[in-house]
Design an enzyme around this catalytic site. Structure first.
Site: not given
Lengths: 637, 204
Positions: B83, B174, B176
């Site tokens: 990002c 994302h 994660e």
């Protein structure tokens, strides 16, 4: 027709003397530009198939419109006029002069760093800022070779075959459309047809050029370099190999040509042509940004490639110059499209909301009341700004009912910065929240700083697409807010006082509340849930994680870099600073210092450094002397 | 030899990245250590660096303040960028407020999908025969064009939302934050870094 040889030579001469008109006057470029402008160049506005279809239509239209005057001239003009007009029109379709000018410019400027790159960029349509001088020059040569077909051989070939409108004009129009659209970036779909059409039209002229080249290459190449045959074969083979793996049908001649140039002029001072080891890497990658062009070549000779290249030369020729890879390439790109069928988009899911809050971690969110302050905050490194009518200390002074900020003000702030903008709504006032969402704020603060609109119920935050942040004094309150859908929690503190004591109290209350949970079994957690009026599941989640399940910032009374760093050390994820910045003596410096202090919260020397000479912090208020109706932290439940 | 993965902790969802990479190392059985760092001096300790999601404007300013642009540009290992990281790692950004690192040959459009209310979960495809997965896009950027040195990796709709270049990998969503793709993405990058590290040692 007998005129044709005359026209060809005259047109070539005319182009050599006059050159091309500048791009904005160039008819094809102009036409193509109109179509592209209409499409808007926005990737993703239409579906891939729609873009592809539009590419077909706009390419064909350009070709037809461009060919009309050519047709009229060849159909209706009397012989003498036809020769003159034919020369003018055909010279429009060839680009000898401009091609040479570009390459000459690169050659002159190319050897000094920085020079020549813009020119190469224009020739090869890609970014050249990161190339070495050698690569710049090599790129220019390659392009010259490639463009030889595009600019001269192609138009003349098709002119001979199909006359002015059906041959030269169609080729030029298609070729220009390809040059404008045939890229693998956001133009990949719209450029699909122009690229294919150009490939088809270039096919024969390329062959022509290549055979002409082969007949001339060996007599030239062999005497120039010791071991010339080997090098020459290597180069040709490599070129084919490169072409193979980039869907480059027949474009390999460009490589051969440029390498002959190098051999001939000994440009690189050695006996070996540039090119080489990189081909191994080339073969494995699809990274080229155009359909047809291989990577730029890097110099480093590689003898190991020789045998495979001989083989590929043979295979390549027998398969009709790279038919297979092109086919494979199309299959790959179609497969992309097939699997790209869009699933339902999910907006405002819990993960997206909490994820947004997570992106704010380690940052400072600053209260601002206008665009100017917002820009100061952004400049200082704020991670987001909170737009409001007045900062909390002014709200205290003004008294009365504090409401959501004027939408005009919110919009003004949104337009002035690139960082997220948050807005405050009154507790329980869901319409203010709806308005803020409609205005496009990135997060809504259901805030006790404003006068509560509902003393019993908070906003049902899970019903909104934008995430919410809510204040909390203790674990129970935090969990209730999370249960209502808050994606972020902040300690309430006591806003507008410049006194950090309440923020510390609330932060410690939440942390110790969680620490206590961690030693408990389920039944004890359930009892605690009843006692502090918090949902069991969320408490259990806190116990497992050892922290709140959402991001937890600190707010309410933070006025100095030291305050901010202390809150960070106490375990919060970031800080809100309200009146602390724009009520201090030096707002910009204070803002920067607080950002720095949050960043290096565990490094006292940095905090000492940034705290130097900041002038007076905001004037403080003694919390104990506040009349009860002015105590903000008791608002909300 | 274990791999040292440093997560640049100036701002953003650092702990999520640390956790994701720890899980990835565990899953792939690789040895290694994942830590966060905030100083330019720590870059030399890293074999690979993670630029996490966050606010790119803020991270860009903090990189300046901490004099990290130079060391990051000179860094030889792999870089994983999510990002905001993707915004920074490119060579060109459509917003002058952020200075690009110019490590990957991509140009980036910030907040390409819009504001937070336009943020969503959407289907992402990876080049090749892989099934689509769910990507979490939060005020996400897209890759506007991929230069000759980089290679597009992921698509959402028909925007390029991920790219690789040598040991570097940049994603505009994302991984994660969780989901089925988290561990495999991180492992994939670990493998990339590992391969390139091996190459470097091999070449001498």
């Amino acid at each position: 027709m007998v005129f044709e040889p005359v026209i060809i030579w005259a047109a070539l001469a005319a182009d050599r003397v006059a050159g091309d008109p500048p791009n904005r006057w160039h008819p094809t470029a102009w036409l193509g530009g109109q179509f592209i402008g209409w499409w808007g160049g926005t990737p993703g506005r239409f579906s891939p198939s729609a873009e592809r279809l539009y590419g077909v239509v706009c390419c064909l239209c350009t070709v037809v419109i461009f060919a009309i005057p050519f047709y009229l001239v060849s159909r209706f003009f009397p012989p003498l006029f036809y020769i003159v007009a034919g020369v003018v029109l055909l010279s429009l379709t060839v680009g000898w002069r401009s091609l040479e000018e570009h390459v000459a410019a690169v050659e002159q400027g190319g050897l000094s760093r920085g020079g020549g790159r813009d020119e190469v960029q224009m020739l090869v349509s890609r970014n050249t800022g990161t190339l070495s001088d050698e690569e710049v020059l090599s790129a220019a040569y390659e392009s010259m070779a490639e463009n030889l077909t595009d600019a001269i051989i192609g138009p003349l070939f098709w002119f001979t075959l199909g006359g002015l409108p059906g041959g030269a004009a169609v080729f030029r129009a298609a070729n220009t459309m390809d040059a404008m659209l045939g890229y693998r970036d956001h133009r990949r779909y719209i450029g699909w047809f122009p690229a294919r059409l150009d490939d088809v039209l270039c096919y024969l002229p390329h062959d022509l050029l290549v055979s002409a080249f082969f007949s001339g290459f060996f007599p030239l190449g062999v005497p120039v370099t010791p071991g010339g045959v080997c090098a020459a074969m290597h180069t040709c083979g490599r070129a084919i190999m490169g072409g193979y793996h980039h869907g480059a049908r027949c474009r390999w001649h460009e490589d051969c040509l440029c390498k002959t140039e190098c051999l001939y002029h000994r440009r690189w001072g050695g006996t070996e042509p540039p090119g080489g080891r990189a081909c191994h890497r080339l073969c494995g990658s699809w990274g080229g940004d155009r359909y047809q062009r291989p990577h730029l070549h890097r110099s480093a000779p590689c003898g190991r490639c020789f045998i495979p290249h001989l083989f590929s030369l043979k295979v390549g020729l027998s398969l009709g110059c790279g038919f297979v890879p092109d086919h494979v390439f199309i299959a790959v790109s179609q497969q992309d499209v097939k699997t790209m069928k869009l699933e339902e988009l999910r907006f405002g899911t819990e993960l997206v909301k909490r994820g947004f809050a997570a992106m704010q971690k380690g940052g400072v969110i600053m209260d601002v009341v206008n665009a100017e302050q917002a820009m100061i905050a952004e400049e200082a490194g704020a991670v987001a700004v909170m737009s409001l009518e007045r900062v909390p200390s002014d709200i205290r002074k003004a008294g009365g009912v504090a409401r959501m900020a004027d939408p005009a003000k919110v919009t003004e702030i949104i337009d002035s910065v690139s960082i997220p903008v948050m807005g405050k709504a009154r507790i329980g006032h869901f319409v203010e929240a709806q308005v803020l969402e409609a205005l496009g704020v990135d997060m809504i603060d259901e805030s006790e700083v404003l006068t509560p609109a509902d003393e019993d119920y908070h906003i049902v935050k899970s019903a909104f697409t934008v995430p919410f942040v809510c204040g909390a004094r203790n674990l129970g309150e935090a969990c209730r807010r999370i249960n209502e859908g808050a994606a972020m929690i902040r300690t309430k503190g006591e806003a507008g006082t410049g006194n950090v004591v309440e923020a510390v109290r609330h932060m410690r209350a939440i942390t110790s509340g969680i620490h206590e949970l961690q030693g408990m079994d389920d039944i004890e957690i359930a009892a605690r849930a009843r006692a502090i009026e918090a949902p069991f599941e969320i408490l259990k989640d806190c116990a497992v994680r050892g922290r709140l399940p959402v991001v937890n910032f600190s707010a309410g009374g933070i006025a100095t870099p030291c305050d901010a760093a202390m809150m960070m050390q106490l375990g919060c994820d970031g800080v809100f600073v309200g009146s602390g910045i724009f009520k201090s003596e030096t707002p910009a410096e204070m803002a920067r210092a607080i950002v720095e202090a949050v960043n290096h919260y565990d490094d006292a020397s940095v905090i000492a450094e940034v705290s130097r000479g900041l002038g007076n912090a905001m004037p403080g208020l003694d919390i104990h002397t506040l009349p009860e109706n002015e105590v903000l932290r008791f608002r909300g439940n | 030899m274990g791999i040292n993965i440093g997560v640049c902790a100036l701002q953003g969802d650092v702990s999520e990245h640390v956790a994701a990479f720890k899980a990835a190392l565990l899953a792939s059985g690789q040895e290694g250590e994942v830590f966060s760092f905030r100083r330019a001096a720590d870059i030399s300790r890293c074999d690979a660096i993670v630029l996490p999601g966050g606010e790119s404007t803020t991270i860009s300013r903090l990189l300046h303040k901490n004099d990290m642009y130079g060391p990051l540009r000179a860094f030889k290992g792999g870089i994983f960028a999510t990002c905001a990281g993707l915004v920074l790692i490119g060579r060109e950004i459509d917003d002058p407020r952020v200075e690009p690192l110019g490590i990957m040959d991509i140009s980036v459009g910030r907040n390409a999908f819009g504001r937070q209310r336009d943020s969503c979960e959407r289907s992402v495809t990876i080049t090749g025969e892989n099934p689509p997965f769910r990507g979490y896009f939060i005020r996400a950027p897209v890759i506007l064009s991929v230069g000759p040195d980089a290679m597009p990796l992921c698509y959402a709709d028909h925007n390029v939302v991920g790219a690789v270049q040598g040991p570097h990998m940049a994603l505009s969503f994302h991984p994660e934050l969780g989901g089925e793709i988290s561990v495999s993405t991180c492992s994939f990058w670990n493998a990339l870094v590992h391969t390139h590290r091996h190459d470097r040692q091999f070449q001498g």
